[in-house]
Design an enzyme around this catalytic site. Structure first.
Site, PDB file in Angstrom:
ATOM      1  N   ASN A   1       8.311  42.844 -17.745  1.00 22.81           N
ATOM      2  CA  ASN A   1       6.952  43.455 -17.597  1.00 22.81           C
ATOM      3  C   ASN A   1       6.687  44.193 -18.885  1.00 22.81           C
ATOM      4  OD1 ASN A   1       5.179  45.169 -16.727  1.00 22.81           O
ATOM      5  ND2 ASN A   1       6.513  46.354 -15.514  1.00 22.81           N
ATOM      6  N   LYS A  22       4.075  46.016 -19.641  1.00 25.04           N
ATOM      7  CA  LYS A  22       3.351  47.122 -19.453  1.00 25.04           C
ATOM      8  C   LYS A  22       2.332  47.280 -20.322  1.00 25.04           C
ATOM      9  CE  LYS A  22       7.488  49.175 -17.490  1.00 25.04           C
ATOM     10  NZ  LYS A  22       8.250  50.382 -17.236  1.00 25.04           N
ATOM     11  N   HIS A  27       4.557  48.440  -8.251  1.00 20.90           N
ATOM     12  CA  HIS A  27       5.533  48.845  -9.274  1.00 20.90           C
ATOM     13  C   HIS A  27       5.520  50.434  -9.402  1.00 20.90           C
ATOM     14  CE1 HIS A  27       7.203  50.041 -13.073  1.00 20.90           C
ATOM     15  NE2 HIS A  27       7.640  48.737 -13.332  1.00 20.90           N
ATOM     16  N   GLU A  42       5.370  52.823 -11.236  1.00 14.45           N
ATOM     17  CA  GLU A  42       4.237  53.495 -12.217  1.00 14.45           C
ATOM     18  C   GLU A  42       2.878  53.469 -11.457  1.00 14.45           C
ATOM     19  OE1 GLU A  42       5.366  51.295 -15.858  1.00 14.45           O
ATOM     20  OE2 GLU A  42       7.088  52.454 -15.930  1.00 14.45           O
ATOM     21  N   GLU A  96      13.904  48.378  -7.790  1.00 14.17           N
ATOM     22  CA  GLU A  96      13.744  49.242  -8.966  1.00 14.17           C
ATOM     23  C   GLU A  96      13.885  50.685  -8.753  1.00 14.17           C
ATOM     24  OE1 GLU A  96      11.826  47.054 -12.317  1.00 14.17           O
ATOM     25  OE2 GLU A  96      10.323  47.841 -11.404  1.00 14.17           O
ATOM     26  N   GLY A 114      12.979  53.057 -17.580  1.00 11.96           N
ATOM     27  CA  GLY A 114      12.537  53.603 -18.600  1.00 11.96           C
ATOM     28  C   GLY A 114      13.647  54.707 -19.197  1.00 11.96           C
ATOM     29  N   SER A 125      16.062  49.920 -16.744  1.00  6.15           N
ATOM     30  CA  SER A 125      16.929  49.779 -18.114  1.00  6.15           C
ATOM     31  C   SER A 125      18.097  48.729 -18.209  1.00  6.15           C
ATOM     32  CB  SER A 125      17.511  51.197 -17.980  1.00  6.15           C
ATOM     33  OG  SER A 125      16.763  52.120 -17.990  1.00  6.15           O
TER      34      SER A 125
HETATM   35  P1  PGA Z   1      12.623  49.278 -17.959  1.00  4.01           P
HETATM   36  O1  PGA Z   1      11.578  49.030 -17.114  1.00  4.01           O
HETATM   37  O2  PGA Z   1      13.574  48.338 -18.239  1.00  4.01           O
HETATM   38  O3  PGA Z   1      12.125  49.775 -19.160  1.00  4.01           O
HETATM   39  O4  PGA Z   1      13.464  50.364 -17.185  1.00  4.01           O
HETATM   40  C1  PGA Z   1      11.608  47.997 -15.702  1.00  4.01           C
HETATM   41  C2  PGA Z   1      10.400  48.128 -15.119  1.00  4.01           C
HETATM   42  O5  PGA Z   1       9.582  49.069 -15.054  1.00  4.01           O
HETATM   43  O6  PGA Z   1      10.135  47.203 -14.553  1.00  4.01           O
END
Ligand code: PGA
Length: 257
Positions: free
Chosen positions: A16, A18, A102, A104, A174, A180, A220
């Site tokens: 992903n 983003k 997601h 976010e 997740e 992140g 992560s």
């Molecule tokens: P990250 O993001 O691997 O940077 O923690 C995962 C995601 O948001 O799908």
């Protein structure tokens, strides 16, 4: 219920991106990435670029097995929804998947469980495979509410689909506290959450659907923790943010067996 890793649970390694990568950066990524994963036949590979780079990604992956995903879509076919993109538009652009719910988008765009259900339905109707995300935040985990939250997000979101619809989705666990942050869930924590979700699926749908569902872990995921995560039979793949931006690091993750 069987939790054995049957061959029908083919692994999915998804990236992903983003709000990263212009069209030129997208082309450069695939030029470096494709030779590195040329032998990766053991898994499905998915990349979700920003909307403006989808065409470049589709073009670059034309003769490969890589599937391109939208990072979001609206649930209506069309309409006065400034800034939104429909599932049909994603299909027309060459996407085969779309990320739904997601954290976010839940956090910054007010996406609710009900919206997640509607978006999933619309994606399926258009022929896309929704990658439906759910996960608890730090406070919820710290106060022992993880299962309550996962169950709530499940019932109101993907759990509201029909049997037939649900059998075509991918789920992504997740935990928000791991996204992140560099604080990945331990393989055991991730596996326990996957097991819990699979039980929710069995209760809502059937043992057969639960055993066939592919659940990805996200938060992560890095080249140095992928081995431990994938050693868990409950994990059917990963949804990778930061580490999917760099061809070598995402290739290491994809190539993990
Ligand atoms: P990250 O993001 O691997 O940077 O923690 C995962 C995601 O948001 O799908």
């Amino acid at each position: 219920m069987s939790d054995s890793h049957t061959p029908s649970r083919r692994r999915v390694m998804a990236g992903n991106w983003k709000m990263y990568k212009t069209q030129a950066e997208t082309r450069a990524f695939f030029e470096a990435f494709l030779p590195l994963i040329a032998d990766a036949d053991h898994c499905d590979i998915v990349i979700a670029p920003p909307f403006t780079s989808i065409a470049a990604a589709v073009e670059k992956t034309k003769d490969t097995k890589i599937g391109i995903a939208g990072q979001n879509s609206h649930w209506q076919k069309e309409g006065a929804f400034t800034g939104e993109v429909s599932t049909g538009m994603l299909v027309e652009s060459g996407c085969r998947y779309v990320i739904v719910g997601h954290s976010e988008r839940r956090q910054y765009n007010g996406e609710t469980d009900d919206i997640v259900a509607q978006k999933s339905r619309s994606a399926l109707a258009a022929g896309l495979i929704p990658i439906v995300c759910l996960g608890e935040n730090f406070t919820e985990r710290e106060t022992g509410r993880t299962e309550e939250v996962l169950s709530q997000q499940f019932i109101g979101g993907p759990g509201a689909l029909t049997h037939e619809e649900f059998s075509r989705i991918l789920l992504a666990y997740e935990p928000v506290w791991a996204i992140g942050t560099g604080r990945t869930a331990t393989p055991e924590i991730a596996a326990a959450a996957h097991q819990f979700l699979r039980r929710c699926v069995q209760d809502q749908f059937s043992a057969e659907i639960a055993a066939g569902l592919r659940i990805l872990y996200g938060g992560s995921v890095k080249p140095d923790n992928i081995q431990g995560l994938m050693a868990q039979r409950e994990l059917d793949g990963t949804l990778v943010g930061g580490a999917s931006l760099e061809p070598k690091s995402f290739a290491t993750i994809v190539n993990c067996k």
